[in-house]
Structure formats: C-alpha cells, structure tokens
Design an enzyme around this catalytic site. Structure first.
Site, PDB file in Angstrom:
ATOM      1  N   ILE A 161      -2.051  -1.640   9.299  1.00 32.85           N
ATOM      2  CA  ILE A 161      -0.965  -2.426   9.724  1.00 32.85           C
ATOM      3  C   ILE A 161       0.354  -1.798   9.019  1.00 32.85           C
ATOM      4  CG2 ILE A 161      -2.514  -4.274  10.085  1.00 32.85           C
ATOM      5  CD1 ILE A 161      -1.353  -5.446   7.655  1.00 32.85           C
ATOM      6  N   ASP A 162       0.388  -1.300   7.749  1.00 34.79           N
ATOM      7  CA  ASP A 162       1.458  -1.115   7.164  1.00 34.79           C
ATOM      8  C   ASP A 162       2.130   0.298   7.504  1.00 34.79           C
ATOM      9  OD1 ASP A 162      -0.683   0.086   5.758  1.00 34.79           O
ATOM     10  OD2 ASP A 162      -0.118  -0.896   3.648  1.00 34.79           O
ATOM     11  N   MET A 207       3.340  -7.972   3.543  1.00 30.55           N
ATOM     12  CA  MET A 207       2.658  -7.191   2.944  1.00 30.55           C
ATOM     13  C   MET A 207       3.483  -5.676   3.046  1.00 30.55           C
ATOM     14  SD  MET A 207      -1.245  -7.650   4.406  1.00 30.55           S
ATOM     15  CE  MET A 207      -2.187  -8.907   3.896  1.00 30.55           C
ATOM     16  N   GLY A 208       3.171  -4.953   1.940  1.00 30.36           N
ATOM     17  CA  GLY A 208       3.862  -3.497   1.972  1.00 30.36           C
ATOM     18  C   GLY A 208       3.894  -3.206   0.518  1.00 30.36           C
ATOM     19  N   ARG A 209       3.003  -2.745  -0.178  1.00 30.13           N
ATOM     20  CA  ARG A 209       2.959  -2.207  -1.587  1.00 30.13           C
ATOM     21  C   ARG A 209       3.913  -1.054  -1.854  1.00 30.13           C
ATOM     22  NH1 ARG A 209      -3.198  -1.645  -2.455  1.00 30.13           N
ATOM     23  NH2 ARG A 209      -3.146  -0.932  -0.209  1.00 30.13           N
TER      24      ARG A 209
END
EC number: 2.7.1.90
Length: 413
Positions: A161-162, A207-209
């Site tokens: 998804i990222d 989200m998204g590290r």
C-alpha cells in the site's frame, strides 16, 4: 532518464537470461501471502488460481497458512477445487484470506527443514504475494533450493500500500489505499471546516515510514483552496518545526482553519523521527506544538490499519491489475521464468494503460522507492501537479465533487 535507462537495461538482461520454456509444468504449486494485508491481495490470489487451474501439469495447488510460518508448522490449504464463484468473490475480498505473517526464513539452521518441506510435498513452483521483505524471503528460498540442488521455480507478485517497491510503476494495493485516504481527507476536511468556530486545526497521520506515497494521496480530492488538505509533510523532506509553524500561520490567517496531513515517518533536521518526541505519535506532538506556540486548538486523525483493507474504497483498476499480475505469474512459470517479480509498466500516452513486465528479484529488493523530487513542491509542504497526473488515474471512478456555497455571507440589520 537515468531511471528509465536502468529499467530498460534490466529488461534486456532478463530477456537474455530467460530460461528455456518447459514443455509442460509437472508438480505442485504453492501460493503464499506475506506482510500487511491490502484490499486487493486476494485479487492477485484469484488471478493465480484462475490461471493455474487451467494447467493440467499442476497437480495440486496449495496455499500457505499464515505466510512463510506455514512452512515450519506444516499448515496448508488445498486450493485446487475452489470453483469460479469462489474466485470471483475472492477478487473483492479484503485482507489476506490465507493468513499472512512477517516470518523470516534466513536462519541457516532452518534451511534443511525448508527444503524438506518442498520435497515432501512435491512443490516445484512457488508464487509469493508480498512487499519487499517478502521478495527478500523468496529470493533467499530460491538460493537455498539451488544450493540444495532442488529444482524450484519461484515468482514474486508485488503488493504494497505504501508503493515503495522499485521498478514497477506502482504496486497493487496502493491505488485502493490512496482512494481511501483521499476520501477520508475530503470528509474529515469538510467536518473541520464546519466546526472551525471551535476547532482550528486537524492533523491526519497516515502510514509511510520511509516514503510519502500514502500521505501524498490525501491531495487527490482537493478542488479549491478551502478543500483539505492545506499542508502535506513527507519523509522524503526534512521537517523543520519553525518552518512548519510559519506554514501554518500563513494559511490559518487566510482561512481561519487548517487541515494538515503527515506521514508517520517524518524526521526532523537531525534525522530523528518526530514520532519519538511523543508516545502518542507525531500528529499528537504537532497538535500540542501548535497549541503551545500559536494557541490553536486541534484534533488528531489516525487512520491506522483501515488504510490497508477498507473494501468499500477499493479501486476497480487496482482489483483488475492485482488479478492481472497474479495471472501473469502463472503464465511466466509456464514459459520457464524463475527468480523474478511481476511488474506493472505504464504505457506512454494521454490515456492510462498498463501492461505486465518483470524484473529480477534482486532488483526488486535493492532499494526502497521514495517519491522523486519532481512530485514534491519546492517548499516541501505539498505535492506537485505531476503527482496528480501520476496517481489520479489509479483511483478508478471519479472522486465525489461536493457542493460549495457561492454566495457571500452578509450581516443582516
């Protein structure tokens, strides 16, 4: 241009090193799902099943229960007899129906048990659906099989998804998550605008590290300057608190409210995670900062795991492409391919169109695909129109076009 040249060289090398096609597949097929679930990971499984069931040389189709962990606890599903009605439903089922895990297989002490599992079950073909960690595990399994002189063909099917797997134009799963985030931003933005008489700011944390593709998607429903989001901060750009406060000040003075979207992985000028400054996360930290420095009252939206598998925001294009890469994985097995990951290659031209391609597993795990500079504005607080051109076609049907009052407020006497 350098990236395009690298992709073309990779494809040329693949064609030169292509295995001789099998006259006929002979053996059992194993399918697994790894990493975080998505809205369309099961659509890829459906594509694999629909194609594999047509090949008489595939004797049995097995599904790993709970990802690679299923190898070591010896838990398999028998999938060969699932009918067309099941496969059609599966295309639109969120989550990961086989069960998923982040189980690692790179322990040398597990190699003998790993190969024994494949031999005992006559598994000659393994298709693994997952992100970069899953592709790394698949690459490791292939190397262990070669070292053990066991003939095993492996193919990776991407999902993330990222959107952080390189070579492929985008990853199945991204479009649906992007649509959910865009729709969530539209709704939450209108809610803040309606309550701006007592709430000044909202910060949405997504989200998204390491990459900002998901946070960027919040921009896709914005049609006017009033629409949310007004600021977006991504891990690709360092986060400066003083500049942040100035950005907020300028927009708040104009609108008297402000909606901000941040990636969970934004870092300060020293490379430290903003998330580490508050146990409740970066959005909460920044909400407190705005109150302390500017007196703005705010709220926090944390979308959490809903971003991954919210079925009612699924993009039909995402479903179709996930199904397509699953089918292509089986086709490539039939044509003798191994040690590759299926990709989506966008055709040039005005209209959106993709075809499947392939890349070495080694290329798919080499690096994380961050958002390139040209998709982020120079100020580092929003995206460019080029991002909109890249991402909007992935969403499928148009996002809602909502009403706005055209009249000018007046004070009656």
């Amino acid at each position: 241009m350098e990236k395009e040249q690298e992709v073309n060289e990779n494809k040329q090398e693949l064609n030169e090193n292509k295995k001789e096609a099998h006259e006929k597949l002979q053996g059992n097929l194993l399918i697994g799902q790894g990493g975080g679930p998505t809205s369309v990971i099961n659509a890829s499984l459906a594509g694999i099943l629909s194609k594999a069931k047509q090949n008489e040389g595939i004797h049995n189709i097995f599904g790993l229960q709970n990802g690679l962990e299923g190898i070591f606890v010896k838990e398999l599903f028998t999938l060969s007899k699932e009918d067309d009605e099941f496969i059609e439903k599966l295309k639109y089922t969120p989550g990961a129906i086989l069960g998923s895990s982040s189980y690692k297989v790179d322990d040398p002490d597990k190699e003998a048990e790993l190969i024994k599992f494949f031999k005992d079950n006559n598994i000659k073909y393994f298709i693994y659906i997952g992100g970069q960690d899953s592709m790394k595990s698949l690459d490791h399994i292939s190397k262990v099989a070669k070292k053990s002189e066991y003939d095993l063909k492996v193919i990776g099917v991407p999902k993330a998804i990222d959107n952080d797997i390189p070579i492929t134009d985008h990853c199945p799963g991204y479009a649906s998550a992007a649509r959910f985030i865009a729709e969530s931003t539209i709704g939450a933005g209108r809610d803040l605008e309606a309550t701006k008489s007592y709430d000044d700011v909202a910060i949405m944390e997504v989200m998204g590290r390491n990459s900002g593709w998901l946070a960027a998607a919040s921009s896709l429903g914005r049609k006017t300057v009033d629409d949310a989001p007004h600021l977006i901060y991504l891990p690709e750009k360092e986060f400066n608190e003083e500049k942040f406060l100035q950005d907020v000040k300028e927009i708040y003075e104009e609108l008297q409210f402000i909606f901000i979207v941040i990636s969970e992985g934004i870092k300060d000028t020293e490379g430290k995670l903003i998330a580490d400054k508050d146990p409740e996360g970066p959005a909460k930290y920044l909400t407190k900062l705005l109150y302390q420095e500017m007196g703005l009252k705010g709220r926090v939206h944390k979308l959490g795991a809903m971003q991954r598998s919210f079925a009612f925001s699924t993009s039909q294009i995402d479903v179709d492409e996930a199904f397509m890469v699953g089918q292509q994985a089986v086709t490539d097995l039939e044509n003798g391919w191994s040690d590759i990951m299926i990709t989506l290659d966008r055709a040039s031209g005005k209209d959106y169109y993709v075809v499947t391609g392939r890349t070495h597993l080694a290329e798919a795990i080499k690096e994380t695909k961050n958002m390139p500079k040209y998709l982020i504005n120079p100020e580092g607080n929003f995206v460019t129109y080029a991002y909109y051109q890249y991402a909007y076609p992935l969403l499928g049907k148009e996002l809602p076009n909502l009403a706005r009052l055209s009249g000018i407020p007046v004070i009656l006497t």
